[in-house]
Write an enzyme that holds these catalytic residues in place. Sequence first.
Site, PDB file in Angstrom:
ATOM      1  NE  ARG A 131      31.242  12.295  23.530  1.00 27.21           N
ATOM      2  CZ  ARG A 131      30.244  12.566  22.899  1.00 27.21           C
ATOM      3  NH1 ARG A 131      29.544  11.489  22.604  1.00 27.21           N
ATOM      4  NH2 ARG A 131      29.674  13.805  22.957  1.00 27.21           N
ATOM      5  CE  LYS A 151      40.207   7.260  17.567  1.00 28.32           C
ATOM      6  NZ  LYS A 151      40.326   5.620  17.782  1.00 28.32           N
ATOM      7  CG  ASP A 210      27.608  52.409  35.162  1.00 33.44           C
ATOM      8  OD1 ASP A 210      28.011  52.780  36.424  1.00 33.44           O
ATOM      9  OD2 ASP A 210      28.339  52.579  34.230  1.00 33.44           O
ATOM     10  CG  ASN A 233      32.782  36.360  32.097  1.00 33.31           C
ATOM     11  OD1 ASN A 233      33.232  35.389  32.276  1.00 33.31           O
ATOM     12  ND2 ASN A 233      31.519  37.104  32.591  1.00 33.31           N
ATOM     13  N   GLY A 242      29.814  35.371  26.845  1.00 35.88           N
ATOM     14  CA  GLY A 242      28.951  36.626  27.518  1.00 35.88           C
ATOM     15  C   GLY A 242      29.651  37.986  27.871  1.00 35.88           C
ATOM     16  CB  SER A 245      28.362  43.353  28.163  1.00 30.95           C
ATOM     17  OG  SER A 245      29.261  44.009  29.147  1.00 30.95           O
ATOM     18  CG  HIS A 295      38.834  30.260  43.119  1.00 27.30           C
ATOM     19  ND1 HIS A 295      38.358  28.785  42.676  1.00 27.30           N
ATOM     20  CD2 HIS A 295      37.878  31.303  42.908  1.00 27.30           C
ATOM     21  CE1 HIS A 295      37.062  28.995  42.209  1.00 27.30           C
ATOM     22  NE2 HIS A 295      36.684  30.415  42.009  1.00 27.30           N
ATOM     23  CG  HIS A 298      43.572  27.813  42.688  1.00 27.42           C
ATOM     24  ND1 HIS A 298      43.488  28.174  44.076  1.00 27.42           N
ATOM     25  CD2 HIS A 298      42.595  27.868  42.118  1.00 27.42           C
ATOM     26  CE1 HIS A 298      42.271  27.507  44.363  1.00 27.42           C
ATOM     27  NE2 HIS A 298      41.624  27.231  43.372  1.00 27.42           N
ATOM     28  CG  HIS A 324      39.822  27.577  38.616  1.00 22.42           C
ATOM     29  ND1 HIS A 324      40.205  26.498  38.483  1.00 22.42           N
ATOM     30  CD2 HIS A 324      39.731  28.200  39.739  1.00 22.42           C
ATOM     31  CE1 HIS A 324      39.994  26.043  39.778  1.00 22.42           C
ATOM     32  NE2 HIS A 324      39.816  27.033  40.456  1.00 22.42           N
ATOM     33  CD  GLU A 351      28.535  17.207  28.663  1.00 20.44           C
ATOM     34  OE1 GLU A 351      29.468  17.177  27.548  1.00 20.44           O
ATOM     35  OE2 GLU A 351      27.219  17.107  28.375  1.00 20.44           O
TER      36      GLU A 351
END
Length: 335
Positions: free
Chosen positions: A24, A26, A74, A147, A153, A155, A275, A291, A293, A312
């Site tokens: 996929r 390609k 907060d 993040n 996401g 902020s 984790h 570990h 991620h 998915e």
Amino acid sequence: MSDDLPHRRLNRLTGEWVLVSPQRMKRPWQGERKPPAKADRSSHEPDCYLCPRNERMGGMANPDYAGTHIFPNDFPALLTKEAGERHEGLLRAEPAKGEARVICYSPDHSSTLALMDEAGRRQVVETWCEQSAELGARWAHVEIFENKGAMMGASSPHPHGQIWAGDFVPTIVEREDVQQRRHLEGEGGNLLAAVIEAELEACERIVAKNEEWLVVVPYWAAWPFETLVLPRSQVARLEDLPERSREGLAQILGQLLGAYDALFETDFPYSMGWHGAPHGLDDETAHWLLHAHFYPPLLRSAEIRKHMVGFELLAETQRDLTPEAAASRLRELVR
């Protein structure tokens, strides 16, 4: 196994399958192209809630901090004293308590964990370890994560991460606990220690390594340039890391994150998290290996991301680029 044909790979940490469809890559792309966020930020922004001396939404003022700075979130997802009610039967619910904190990595608004010097990253590592120990003394699980980037996401673009500690073991961590425990009981060894041995022998998916740490694109990776950061000694939690491992972690994070930024010549977005053995397990940690991620969303360029949609969401995780190809591209960029 041919790299050109579809096949499924088993995620040993969760027990779930991943469909790999290399052909996929390609296909032409006429979907969403998301322009990368501008990286030309000043070192201090007067309207940033996380910069030193600025006032946050709750009315509290940040101190004139010089290194890492930690404060209670907060807008926490968990509360220390209040929780919902318990409901049994078909529509089941249970109360959840905890606390949430924010870690500002640096006072420099324009920085990132990738751009910080090794001493700065070392301070962040130390903060992770201290927070895991402190919060783990009273909560069942401590989730330390970041993040990075508006695409994931975040902020605020200010370099920061979060900690959510709760009186329960979250679903994904619980799955990892079950799979690692099952491997120890069935095979008589530590699951991720066996993975490290296999990856060092294969060499196909290694991105970076030093004496204390190994970074690989896991065999079962779901995200295009997903990586797994693994200690090369038996360590169950962040606070268990010896001094040399903390130093080695600061070093290898710089290599990994520098390679990420160089891949598409952009301020690379991702979600990452640690984790470790849930603190509610007490001394039952022989099956666990600490570990981290890293889940970056970018697929083909700084403008094209991987979307977890369709198959998915409704059937099974699927990826196009093979983990071996992803590892090769990242490995070439490690400095």
